[in-house]
Scaffold this motif. Structure first.
Motif, PDB file in Angstrom:
ATOM      1  N   LEU A  77      33.315  33.523  37.640  1.00  0.00           N
ATOM      2  CA  LEU A  77      31.954  34.048  37.797  1.00  0.00           C
ATOM      3  C   LEU A  77      31.288  34.266  36.442  1.00  0.00           C
ATOM      4  N   GLY A  96      30.753  39.108  47.989  1.00  0.00           N
ATOM      5  CA  GLY A  96      31.769  38.257  47.365  1.00  0.00           C
ATOM      6  C   GLY A  96      31.201  37.491  46.172  1.00  0.00           C
ATOM      7  N   GLY A  97      29.891  37.649  45.953  1.00  0.00           N
ATOM      8  CA  GLY A  97      29.253  36.987  44.801  1.00  0.00           C
ATOM      9  C   GLY A  97      29.176  35.484  44.995  1.00  0.00           C
ATOM     10  N   GLY A  98      28.979  34.805  43.897  1.00  0.00           N
ATOM     11  CA  GLY A  98      28.925  33.352  43.945  1.00  0.00           C
ATOM     12  C   GLY A  98      27.646  32.828  44.555  1.00  0.00           C
ATOM     13  N   ARG A  99      27.580  31.534  44.669  1.00  0.00           N
ATOM     14  CA  ARG A  99      26.411  30.808  45.163  1.00  0.00           C
ATOM     15  C   ARG A  99      25.168  31.195  44.351  1.00  0.00           C
ATOM     16  N   THR A 100      24.764  32.416  44.496  1.00  0.00           N
ATOM     17  CA  THR A 100      23.689  32.889  43.637  1.00  0.00           C
ATOM     18  C   THR A 100      24.206  34.134  42.915  1.00  0.00           C
ATOM     19  N   ARG A 101      23.321  34.871  42.315  1.00  0.00           N
ATOM     20  CA  ARG A 101      23.776  35.962  41.446  1.00  0.00           C
ATOM     21  C   ARG A 101      24.089  37.202  42.272  1.00  0.00           C
ATOM     22  N   ASN A 102      25.334  37.253  42.805  1.00  0.00           N
ATOM     23  CA  ASN A 102      25.632  38.328  43.743  1.00  0.00           C
ATOM     24  C   ASN A 102      25.520  39.703  43.112  1.00  0.00           C
ATOM     25  N   HIS A 132      27.692  32.105  35.041  1.00  0.00           N
ATOM     26  CA  HIS A 132      26.456  32.850  34.757  1.00  0.00           C
ATOM     27  C   HIS A 132      26.136  33.872  35.847  1.00  0.00           C
ATOM     28  N   GLU A 133      27.075  34.082  36.706  1.00  0.00           N
ATOM     29  CA  GLU A 133      26.743  34.992  37.791  1.00  0.00           C
ATOM     30  C   GLU A 133      26.745  36.435  37.326  1.00  0.00           C
ATOM     31  N   ALA A 158      33.833  30.733  43.874  1.00  0.00           N
ATOM     32  CA  ALA A 158      34.132  32.158  43.666  1.00  0.00           C
ATOM     33  C   ALA A 158      33.714  32.979  44.875  1.00  0.00           C
ATOM     34  N   HIS A 159      32.561  32.681  45.412  1.00  0.00           N
ATOM     35  CA  HIS A 159      32.069  33.440  46.568  1.00  0.00           C
ATOM     36  C   HIS A 159      33.033  33.314  47.751  1.00  0.00           C
ATOM     37  N   ASP A 160      33.400  32.092  48.038  1.00  0.00           N
ATOM     38  CA  ASP A 160      34.280  31.872  49.190  1.00  0.00           C
ATOM     39  C   ASP A 160      35.662  32.462  48.933  1.00  0.00           C
ATOM     40  N   ASN A 215      36.397  35.002  47.021  1.00  0.00           N
ATOM     41  CA  ASN A 215      36.333  36.467  47.121  1.00  0.00           C
ATOM     42  C   ASN A 215      36.355  36.925  48.573  1.00  0.00           C
ATOM     43  N   ASN A 216      35.625  36.211  49.414  1.00  0.00           N
ATOM     44  CA  ASN A 216      35.638  36.574  50.830  1.00  0.00           C
ATOM     45  C   ASN A 216      37.027  36.382  51.426  1.00  0.00           C
ATOM     46  N   GLY A 233      30.601  28.935  40.981  1.00  0.00           N
ATOM     47  CA  GLY A 233      30.012  30.101  41.655  1.00  0.00           C
ATOM     48  C   GLY A 233      30.254  30.044  43.157  1.00  0.00           C
ATOM     49  N   GLY A 234      30.085  28.850  43.722  1.00  0.00           N
ATOM     50  CA  GLY A 234      30.304  28.674  45.164  1.00  0.00           C
ATOM     51  C   GLY A 234      31.751  28.934  45.538  1.00  0.00           C
ATOM     52  N   LYS A 280      33.529  42.310  46.382  1.00  0.00           N
ATOM     53  CA  LYS A 280      34.736  41.784  47.040  1.00  0.00           C
ATOM     54  C   LYS A 280      35.564  41.035  46.013  1.00  0.00           C
ATOM     55  N   PRO A 281      36.877  41.023  46.058  1.00  0.00           N
ATOM     56  CA  PRO A 281      37.709  41.790  47.005  1.00  0.00           C
ATOM     57  C   PRO A 281      37.931  43.203  46.473  1.00  0.00           C
TER      58      PRO A 281
END
Lengths: 701, 128
Positions: free
Chosen positions: A514, B81-87, A518-519, A465-467, A469-470, A462-463, B105-106
């Motif tokens: 993602l 961008g989602g991730g970390r928590t439930r975006n 479970h996101e 994926a976030h980075d 995506n940015n 998840g972490g 994103k993206p």
């Protein structure tokens, strides 16, 4: 005894004397009457009274001759006296034995001698004991002859009547005293050992009765009187023995109320001659409760019917406490959640508890005499067993974990603590093995470890994926913007197009990550799982190679599930795609089946860690080579792939796992090494079927 | 042409948004977090705010709530961008609490501009 002899003989003599005395009295009366008749005769035959008297005197003188034997029986002091009054004195005319006119006596004198004659002259006829003219005590018979004014007395000395009896008594006394003395001595000589023995016996009885811990007792057959109770009663009942003598039911009144009924019945039977052997509780005055064993024996003393009851009541509180402690211990072992095995020194099983039977399948009878080797799975090395035996044989405890085999051949894990059992001297006499079936715990631990691993991987993914995506945003958006400004025939257009393609794939990859992590929250709706599966298979039909056939075994009535249909499609597509890859280029078959199943609470059915209830099971089997154990263990991990680089992302099964878990389901893998793998996904059913399942579950409970 | 407020803690994201929006002829002002964005809105109101959801200082959902409460006419697009928590949950939350549209994103310029144009067009239509 001597007193008794004297009393008896004295009484005998007194009676005999009395009869002799009365005989003498009768004889004296006869004699007086005879003389009165003689005087009558003489008075008629003679002319004057003097002649009559003289005649009579002569006759009496003749009688007084010693040769006149007919009066010899009159004794040595017997005497006939005839007297008349001369003025105020008595003149004895005839005194047959003591000669002539023996005496004169004053008629009026009150205590003068010749009392019998005074009474005769006064006209008294009868008998008496009185003092005669000689001053001797005599028995006398008296009569008065009025014609001649004469008094007649026949008398004999009382001393003469008494003399033979006194002599006889003296003789008896002289004889009896030594005899009595001899008898007393003999009796003493004979009786004293018996008495001593009796005394000793009595003393022994008392010593025994009074020193034993128990209460020795003796009562009459009807329990109306306590004949004897030893002091032990006070030690047990905590009450004085006197109370039982006062009230023979006092001991009963102190018996615990719960125990009185059966004791009362026993006591009633005791009255009919039956003994008893009972255990009951006694409540002391201070409230302490003692356990008593009371035994009663009827004693008939040779009379046929019981003469008394004897018994002994012992304080068995300590023994009872030990028994109860042992019983508790025994029950604890019997009901223990741990398996318990006791073996002899050679390892032969002497005892197993019910839990052992439950875990291993071997009954106590089957296990007895065998050794725990029957449980060996072959997984444990000889060295471990060697160390075990060395440890326990030297008196120490050994603990460890075995993978054992049940009677039915299945394996289970057991955590064992094996200890020697020692006697009071410290000698090892047996071994005890206490075990815990940790199979389920190991499964849970493994599942937990796996879940934690997947969870942390999910967080990591998840972490990332976030980075990503940015970072992808400028590449994805700006490259496209720039591409629009570059002529299509320019080489830069192609380059930038490749960047756009790469960013597209990167975006898709992150999206799948993602999904795994479970996101991506599924959009849950009631969907017909059969319809979803059917539709997906139709889509897949065009993409599956022609060498592979798809068999469908789909139950159209499987039911509804609460799910995001898109995600279920994705999961199925991945499974079928993987199955096709497993088959490869050779002809093969993929079987997709769908059915509803019940998962109950039993561990064997619930190794999937699912809540009991109704589930739709979607299974995909292939005819490939199956899955290696190493692969099976890691196949759900992200980026784990067995495919060539560039062919697989390693996220397909990861995604399947994430989707199923988020739908409250589970994935089961049958690796099927050598015959083809089967992957089953369990998805909870919604609606009527689930409700029906819940009702069924409730009924079972 | 519209005045658009871009709130994102990522400079690359702000740069990209500015590039897309300015290419379409809009005026763009950047803020690095929600508080800064709200201050800018107070100073000189915007037609549209594009705000990231997960940011330090003041997160996007909270920013959207505050902006919509004080400036009901301001259109808001929440991006993440989602991730970390439930975006995506947060995107849904942002929509529930004030954002007019959301975008993960993206995204491409076209996807963003489609939303921008729809919202600004709607605003202009409502103004008319």
């Amino acid at each position: 005894m001597a007193g008794m002899v004297f009393a008896v003989s004295g009484t005998t003599f007194a009676v005999l004397y009395h009869f002799a005395f009365e005989d003498e009295r009768a004889r004296l009366v006869d004699m007086v009457k005879t003389h009165v008749r003689m005087l009558n005769h003489e008075a008629r035959e003679t002319e004057t009274p003097e002649q009559a008297i003289q005649h009579l005197r002569d006759m009496l003188a003749h009688w007084a001759e010693p040769s006149a034997g007919h009066v010899s029986a009159f004794g040595s002091t017997g005497e006939i006296c005839i007297a008349h009054r001369t003025g105020e004195t008595i003149e004895f005319l005839i005194s047959r034995r003591h000669g002539g006119k023996a005496a004169q006596a004053a008629l009026g004198a009150e205590e003068s001698p010749a009392e019998p004659m005074r009474q005769a002259l006064a006209g008294t006829a009868g008998t008496m004991t009185a003092t005669d003219y000689r001053g001797q005590r005599v028995l006398a018979a008296t009569a008065f002859f009025p014609d001649l004014d004469l008094g007649l007395v026949a008398k004999i000395d009382v001393a003469e009547i008494r003399a033979p009896f006194l002599r006889a008594a003296g003789i008896v006394f002289l004889i009896s005293v030594p005899l009595i003395a001899l008898g007393a001595w003999g009796f003493a000589a004979l009786a004293s050992p018996m008495v001593r023995r009796l005394e000793e016996s009595e003393a022994r009885f008392r010593q025994i009765a009074e020193t034993i811990d128990g209460a020795f007792w003796m009562s009459d057959p009807g329990n109306t009187r306590m004949i004897y109770v030893s002091p032990g009663y006070e030690r047990i009942w905590g009450r004085p023995v006197e109370e039982v003598y006062r009230d023979p039911w006092a001991f009963f009144k102190a018996v615990h109320p719960d125990d009185q009924a059966f004791l009362r019945r026993a006591l009633e039977r005791q009255e009919e001659g039956e003994g008893y052997d009972l255990e009951y509780r006694v409540v002391r005055p201070d409230g302490a409760v003692r356990w008593v064993r009371d035994r009663s024996y009827p004693v008939d003393a040779g009379l046929g019917a019981p003469a008394r009851n004897v018994g002994i009541a012992e304080d068995i509180t300590e023994q009872k406490n030990r028994e109860q402690a042992l019983q508790r211990f025994s029950r604890a072992v019997e009901q223990s959640p741990a398996t318990v095995v006791i073996t002899d020194l050679e390892g032969k099983i002497e005892y197993v508890n019910p839990k052992f039977t439950q875990v291993t399948g071997y009954s106590a009878r089957e296990a007895a005499g065998r050794t725990p080797r029957m449980l060996k799975s072959g997984d444990t090395s000889k060295e471990v067993y060697g160390e075990l035996w060395r440890t326990i044989a030297s008196g120490d405890e050994w603990s460890g974990v075995f993978r054992n085999r049940r009677k039915d051949g299945c394996y289970y894990w057991s955590s064992q603590l094996i200890s020697p059992i020692k006697d009071a001297k410290g000698q090892v006499i047996a071994f005890i093995g206490i075990g815990e079936d940790i199979t389920e715990r190991r499964q849970i631990e493994r599942s937990l470890v796996q879940a934690q691993k997947m969870e942390s991987l999910g967080n990591l993914a998840g972490g990332i994926a976030h980075d990503l995506n940015n970072l992808l945003l400028p590449i994805y958006a700006l490259t496209r913007m720039v591409l629009q400004t570059v002529p299509e025939d320019a080489p830069e257009h192609e380059y930038l197009s490749k960047v756009v393609q790469a960013s597209d794939r990167a975006k898709g990859l992150v999206s799948r990550i993602l999904t795994f992590s479970h996101e991506d929250e599924p959009d849950h709706q009631d969907i017909d799982i059969h319809a979803t599966v059917t539709n997906t298979l139709e889509l897949l039909a065009t993409t599956i190679p022609s060498n592979i056939r798809i068999d469908r075994r789909l139950d159209p009535d499987t039911g509804l599930i609460q799910a995001d249909s898109g995600q279920i499609e994705t999961a199925l597509m991945n499974l079928v795609s993987n199955a096709a890859d497993a088959i490869g280029d050779v002809p093969g078959r993929i079987t997709v089946s769908l059915e509803a199943v019940e998962v109950n609470d039993e561990a064997s059915d619930n190794s999937l860690d699912l809540r009991p209830g109704a589930y739709a099971v979607l299974a995909v089997s292939d005819t490939g080579h199956g899955i290696d154990p190493e692969v099976a263990a890691r196949m759900f991990e992200p980026f784990f792939t067995t495919k060539a680089v560039g062919i697989g992302t390693g996220l397909g099964l990861t995604m399947v796992h994430g989707i199923v878990i988020r739908h409250g389901g589970a994935v089961h893998v049958d690796p099927g090494l050598g015959r083809g793998a089967t992957i089953e996904i369990y998805l909870p059913l919604a609606g009527d079927r689930a409700a029906a399942s819940a009702r069924r579950t409730g009924e079972h409970v | 042409m519209a005045r658009i407020l871009v709130i994102d803690d990522e400079s690359l994201a702000r740069f990209t948004l500015r590039a897309i929006l300015e290419a379409a002829g809009h005026e763009v002002v950047e803020a690095t977090n929600g508080n800064e964005g709200i201050a800018l809105q107070k100073a000189d109101p915007f037609d549209l705010a594009v705000t990231d959801v997960i940011m330090p200082e003041k997160a996007g959902v909270e920013t959207a709530i505050d902006l919509k409460r004080d400036y009901p006419d301001l259109k808001i697009i929440a991006i993440s961008g989602g991730g970390r928590t439930r975006n995506l949950d947060f995107l849904r939350l942002a929509k529930q609490f004030g954002a007019d549209e959301t975008l993960a994103k993206p995204f491409s310029a076209d996807e963003l501009m489609a939303l921008v144009n729809r919202l600004i067009g709607a605003a202009e239509r409502s103004e008319r």
